[in-house]
Design a protein around this motif. Structure first.
Motif, PDB file in Angstrom:
ATOM      1  N   LEU A 254      25.533   5.130 -15.869  1.00 48.40           N
ATOM      2  CA  LEU A 254      24.624   4.179 -16.509  1.00 48.40           C
ATOM      3  C   LEU A 254      24.273   3.042 -15.547  1.00 48.40           C
ATOM      4  O   LEU A 254      24.751   2.989 -14.419  1.00 48.40           O
ATOM      5  N   TYR A 255      23.424   2.155 -16.041  1.00 46.26           N
ATOM      6  CA  TYR A 255      23.026   0.969 -15.292  1.00 46.26           C
ATOM      7  C   TYR A 255      23.786  -0.235 -15.843  1.00 46.26           C
ATOM      8  O   TYR A 255      23.803  -0.469 -17.054  1.00 46.26           O
ATOM      9  N   GLY A 256      24.424  -0.989 -14.959  1.00 49.31           N
ATOM     10  CA  GLY A 256      25.148  -2.183 -15.370  1.00 49.31           C
ATOM     11  C   GLY A 256      24.603  -3.397 -14.649  1.00 49.31           C
ATOM     12  O   GLY A 256      24.172  -3.298 -13.492  1.00 49.31           O
ATOM     13  N   PHE A 257      24.619  -4.543 -15.319  1.00 44.22           N
ATOM     14  CA  PHE A 257      24.041  -5.757 -14.737  1.00 44.22           C
ATOM     15  C   PHE A 257      24.998  -6.921 -14.964  1.00 44.22           C
ATOM     16  O   PHE A 257      25.166  -7.385 -16.093  1.00 44.22           O
ATOM     17  N   LYS A 258      25.657  -7.361 -13.884  1.00 46.63           N
ATOM     18  CA  LYS A 258      26.518  -8.545 -13.929  1.00 46.63           C
ATOM     19  C   LYS A 258      25.729  -9.727 -13.399  1.00 46.63           C
ATOM     20  O   LYS A 258      25.447  -9.816 -12.206  1.00 46.63           O
ATOM     21  N   PRO A 259      25.333 -10.670 -14.272  1.00 45.98           N
ATOM     22  CA  PRO A 259      24.548 -11.802 -13.789  1.00 45.98           C
ATOM     23  C   PRO A 259      25.408 -12.863 -13.125  1.00 45.98           C
ATOM     24  O   PRO A 259      26.638 -12.779 -13.099  1.00 45.98           O
ATOM     25  N   SER A 260      24.742 -13.880 -12.595  1.00 45.66           N
ATOM     26  CA  SER A 260      25.441 -15.075 -12.132  1.00 45.66           C
ATOM     27  C   SER A 260      25.979 -15.843 -13.335  1.00 45.66           C
ATOM     28  O   SER A 260      25.555 -15.629 -14.473  1.00 45.66           O
ATOM     29  N   GLN A 261      26.882 -16.767 -13.072  1.00 46.93           N
ATOM     30  CA  GLN A 261      27.353 -17.659 -14.133  1.00 46.93           C
ATOM     31  C   GLN A 261      26.177 -18.479 -14.675  1.00 46.93           C
ATOM     32  O   GLN A 261      25.287 -18.883 -13.930  1.00 46.93           O
ATOM     33  N   GLY A 262      26.189 -18.683 -15.991  1.00 46.67           N
ATOM     34  CA  GLY A 262      25.195 -19.556 -16.601  1.00 46.67           C
ATOM     35  C   GLY A 262      23.933 -18.876 -17.051  1.00 46.67           C
ATOM     36  O   GLY A 262      23.039 -19.520 -17.595  1.00 46.67           O
ATOM     37  N   ARG A 263      23.813 -17.569 -16.847  1.00 45.82           N
ATOM     38  CA  ARG A 263      22.586 -16.870 -17.224  1.00 45.82           C
ATOM     39  C   ARG A 263      22.649 -16.302 -18.644  1.00 45.82           C
ATOM     40  O   ARG A 263      21.665 -16.316 -19.367  1.00 45.82           O
ATOM     41  N   VAL A 264      23.812 -15.766 -19.029  1.00 43.24           N
ATOM     42  CA  VAL A 264      23.999 -15.185 -20.361  1.00 43.24           C
ATOM     43  C   VAL A 264      25.182 -15.896 -21.000  1.00 43.24           C
ATOM     44  O   VAL A 264      26.224 -16.050 -20.357  1.00 43.24           O
ATOM     45  N   PRO A 265      25.081 -16.350 -22.254  1.00 43.49           N
ATOM     46  CA  PRO A 265      26.206 -17.065 -22.875  1.00 43.49           C
ATOM     47  C   PRO A 265      27.479 -16.217 -22.869  1.00 43.49           C
ATOM     48  O   PRO A 265      27.464 -15.053 -23.265  1.00 43.49           O
ATOM     49  N   TYR A 266      28.575 -16.831 -22.415  1.00 44.40           N
ATOM     50  CA  TYR A 266      29.853 -16.135 -22.379  1.00 44.40           C
ATOM     51  C   TYR A 266      30.826 -16.646 -23.431  1.00 44.40           C
ATOM     52  O   TYR A 266      31.741 -15.935 -23.837  1.00 44.40           O
ATOM     53  N   GLY A 267      30.653 -17.857 -23.917  1.00 44.68           N
ATOM     54  CA  GLY A 267      31.606 -18.465 -24.838  1.00 44.68           C
ATOM     55  C   GLY A 267      31.757 -17.683 -26.133  1.00 44.68           C
ATOM     56  O   GLY A 267      31.059 -16.709 -26.390  1.00 44.68           O
ATOM     57  N   GLY A 268      32.700 -18.144 -26.963  1.00 42.95           N
ATOM     58  CA  GLY A 268      32.928 -17.464 -28.229  1.00 42.95           C
ATOM     59  C   GLY A 268      33.636 -16.143 -28.087  1.00 42.95           C
ATOM     60  O   GLY A 268      33.437 -15.226 -28.883  1.00 42.95           O
ATOM     61  N   GLN A 269      34.471 -16.020 -27.067  1.00 49.29           N
ATOM     62  CA  GLN A 269      35.221 -14.788 -26.823  1.00 49.29           C
ATOM     63  C   GLN A 269      36.665 -14.951 -27.313  1.00 49.29           C
ATOM     64  O   GLN A 269      37.236 -16.038 -27.248  1.00 49.29           O
ATOM     65  N   THR A 270      37.238 -13.870 -27.754  1.00 52.20           N
ATOM     66  CA  THR A 270      38.689 -13.780 -27.930  1.00 52.20           C
ATOM     67  C   THR A 270      39.213 -12.873 -26.827  1.00 52.20           C
ATOM     68  O   THR A 270      38.776 -11.729 -26.713  1.00 52.20           O
ATOM     69  N   ASP A 271      40.106 -13.390 -26.004  1.00 48.77           N
ATOM     70  CA  ASP A 271      40.577 -12.586 -24.874  1.00 48.77           C
ATOM     71  C   ASP A 271      42.075 -12.710 -24.621  1.00 48.77           C
ATOM     72  O   ASP A 271      42.596 -12.161 -23.653  1.00 48.77           O
ATOM     73  N   GLY A 272      42.789 -13.442 -25.495  1.00 48.71           N
ATOM     74  CA  GLY A 272      44.227 -13.577 -25.290  1.00 48.71           C
ATOM     75  C   GLY A 272      44.599 -14.480 -24.138  1.00 48.71           C
ATOM     76  O   GLY A 272      45.753 -14.462 -23.692  1.00 48.71           O
TER      77      GLY A 272
END
Length: 571
Positions: A254-272
């Motif tokens: 597949l195609y994957g896209f890892k952006p730079s920081q600040g481009r897509v909201p990351y907050g609101g995660q549960t990650d332990g």
């Protein structure tokens, strides 16, 4: 509750959310689908490819097959917005296909089929009443990694102690997607602790690769990889700190896209992990996994300009970027970076990288240059690893021990309580990071010839090996380095591994570079692996652009993808 009781309850919840009429008969499920508990151990699976089961099982109608197979994102949206398809029939087709995908790969954690169908009906009513869609991706079925919080739904991330505690609020990305009209149909599986590159945990079991069940599906966004490969969702969102978007993309073609920081909201995660750990160590990012570059563009064009209003971690952005210079300089210059200097790529990886470079050399308007491997690149993997572990893993180990949950076999011996770094130690690591960032900015993009960018994009292996067998992924530095450096990085599939790639009877002759390189060669040495396991698995390349050049990454991936397709059969 003890972890096994929690796991049993979660698995029952999941199964109850799959309507009986969407369940496969036992004869349709590939042999050897071990119980979730058994699957966590490295049991032996066959090499069955299950991609055709949704089509052949008889549960999907002809129209549902058409809906889930015949459209890209833009085409499907035009059908919905033009009232040729209702959002409800589209969402139902994808929910049903996602249910089938789960039964042959264990890719789901929280099916949201009922709420998705209810939301689809609301969108249909709005469109008929007003004549206008709710937003630009009105009705688009989307899936998200289990770590994204959705109000009223667990974010257990494969850890029993986090299960049965529904989230109180939506993650900013979830809110953003929903404001645009997207419909989230399910959450998907991850490895225990999200610290492994094969998606196995005691709550939901191991997600299997739909292309070949002896090979890893990747992690930590492995459930998304399997689901998108089986066309159970139009596009999926994951997170990436060590390669967790790009690795599942590679493993599933597949195609994957890892952006730079600040481009897509990351907050609101549960990650332990401790809250806001990434603000002081190394920051993970969120991004899409898709079946085409065009699908990535179709969604990111709406996310990027609006992200700052949803995520406190986001910056103003535009898509297309008004400052993009990609393609304005003639010719476009693509650099070829053959290795990270720490682990030597196995022969088929070098071969496919050279094939892509040669395809680009035959592309008008493209200049291809070889980039000498900077010595600083080999330092990135260890530095990224130390920054990921600044807290000593104490919060995670407390969670596991609270229910008596053991580590999955792959993490045993690799994960343990450590000692948190002092402020002075953390500051020293960040100082080292800054020095490496500056050095590599010059050596990779300006070719150490001054202060002007000379390279538009770089092609580089996703990993130094093909898609490996279960729990054998090696050398995460090929992906984690570009989170450390905050470079946008994407994955483009090239072709399938074929008989000519086996090189039977031929071993690598170059001297071993170190322990990581030695472990990598065990994935090629004919005494330690049957190379035929790689046949028909996807071979991919990684595309990298400078920090904050996210739109240019899309442009480069599109150019490279077209060059590959001109010279290679479709994967």
């Amino acid at each position: 509750m003890e972890y096994s009781a929690i796991a049993q309850r979660k698995q029952s919840q999941l199964w109850e959310r799959i309507p009986p009429q969407w369940r496969l008969s036992p004869s349709q499920i590939p042999p050897g689908m071990h119980s979730p508990a058994e699957s966590v151990a490295n049991v032996q699976y066959d090499r069955v490819n299950v991609l055709d089961i949704p089509r052949s099982c008889g549960l999907l109608s002809a129209k549902e097959l058409e809906i889930t197979e015949n459209w890209d994102v833009t085409g499907l949206l035009s059908q919905i917005h033009g009232l040729k398809l209702s959002a409800k029939e589209v969402v139902q087709a994808f929910c049903k296909r996602a249910a089938i995908a789960h039964q042959v790969t264990r890719c789901l954690t929280e099916p949201l089929f009922d709420s998705a169908l209810q939301r689809a009906q609301e969108l249909d009513d709005h469109l008929r009443r007003t004549g206008s869609p709710v937003g630009p991706i009105h009705g688009l079925p989307i899936s998200v990694k289990d770590s994204f919080n959705i109000r009223g739904v667990d974010s257990s991330v494969g850890i029993a102690a986090l299960a049965l505690h529904p989230s109180e609020a939506d993650a900013p990305l979830v809110s953003l997607l929903q404001s645009l009209g997207a419909i989230i149909i399910t959450k998907t599986n991850v490895p225990q602790t999200m610290g492994a590159l094969d998606s196995a945990n005691h709550l939901f079991g191991r997600t299997l690769n739909p292309l070949n069940r002896q090979l890893t599906v990747g992690g930590s966004t492995g459930g998304e990889g399997a689901l998108i490969a089986l066309r159970g969702s139009m596009i999926g969102f994951g997170t990436d700190i060590g390669g967790s978007i790009r690795i599942p993309a590679m493993c599933n073609g597949l195609y994957g896209f890892k952006p730079s920081q600040g481009r897509v909201p990351y907050g609101g995660q549960t990650d332990g992990q401790p809250k806001a750990k990434g603000r002081v160590s190394i920051q993970a990012v969120a991004g899409p996994i898709a079946r085409s570059v065009a699908d990535i563009d179709a969604v990111m064009t709406h996310l990027i300009p609006r992200a700052q209003w949803f995520g406190e971690d986001c910056i103003p952005g535009a898509w297309p970027s008004p400052i993009s210079s990609f393609g304005q300089r003639k010719p476009v210059t693509i650099g070829v970076l053959p290795t990270d200097g720490l682990v030597e790529p196995l022969p088929p990886i070098t071969k496919v990288l050279n094939e892509v470079a040669n395809a680009l050399r035959r592309t008008p308007g493209v200049n291809v240059v070889e980039i000498p491997v900077p010595a600083a690149l080999a330092k990135c993997q260890a530095l990224a690893g130390r920054l990921m572990g600044v807290d000593g893993g104490l919060t995670m180990m407390d969670l596991l021990e609270s229910t008596g949950e053991p580590l999955i076999p792959w993490l045993q011996g690799r994960t343990k309580r450590g000692r948190p770094l002092t402020l002075a130690q953390l500051a020293e690591l960040q100082a080292q990071r800054g020095a490496i960032e500056l050095e590599l900015r010059r050596k990779l993009w300006a070719l150490d010839s001054g202060n002007e960018q000379k390279i538009d994009a770089i092609i580089f292996p996703v990993a130094p090996h093909p898609v490996p067998e279960l729990d054998r992924y090696n050398a995460v530095g090929y992906t984690s380095s570009f989170v450390l450096l905050d470079y946008p990085a994407g994955v483009v599939p090239v072709r399938k591994f074929n008989e000519g790639d086996l090189e039977r009877g031929k071993e690598m002759a170059k001297p071993v570079l170190g322990s990581w390189d030695k472990a990598n060669r065990e994935l090629w040495n004919e005494r330690t692996v049957d190379r035929t396991v790689y046949l028909n698995s996807p071979l991919s390349i990684q595309v990298i652009t400078p920090k904050q050049h996210d739109y240019e990454l899309y442009q480069a991936m599109d150019l490279i993808d077209r060059a590959i397709k001109t010279n290679r059969p479709k994967l």
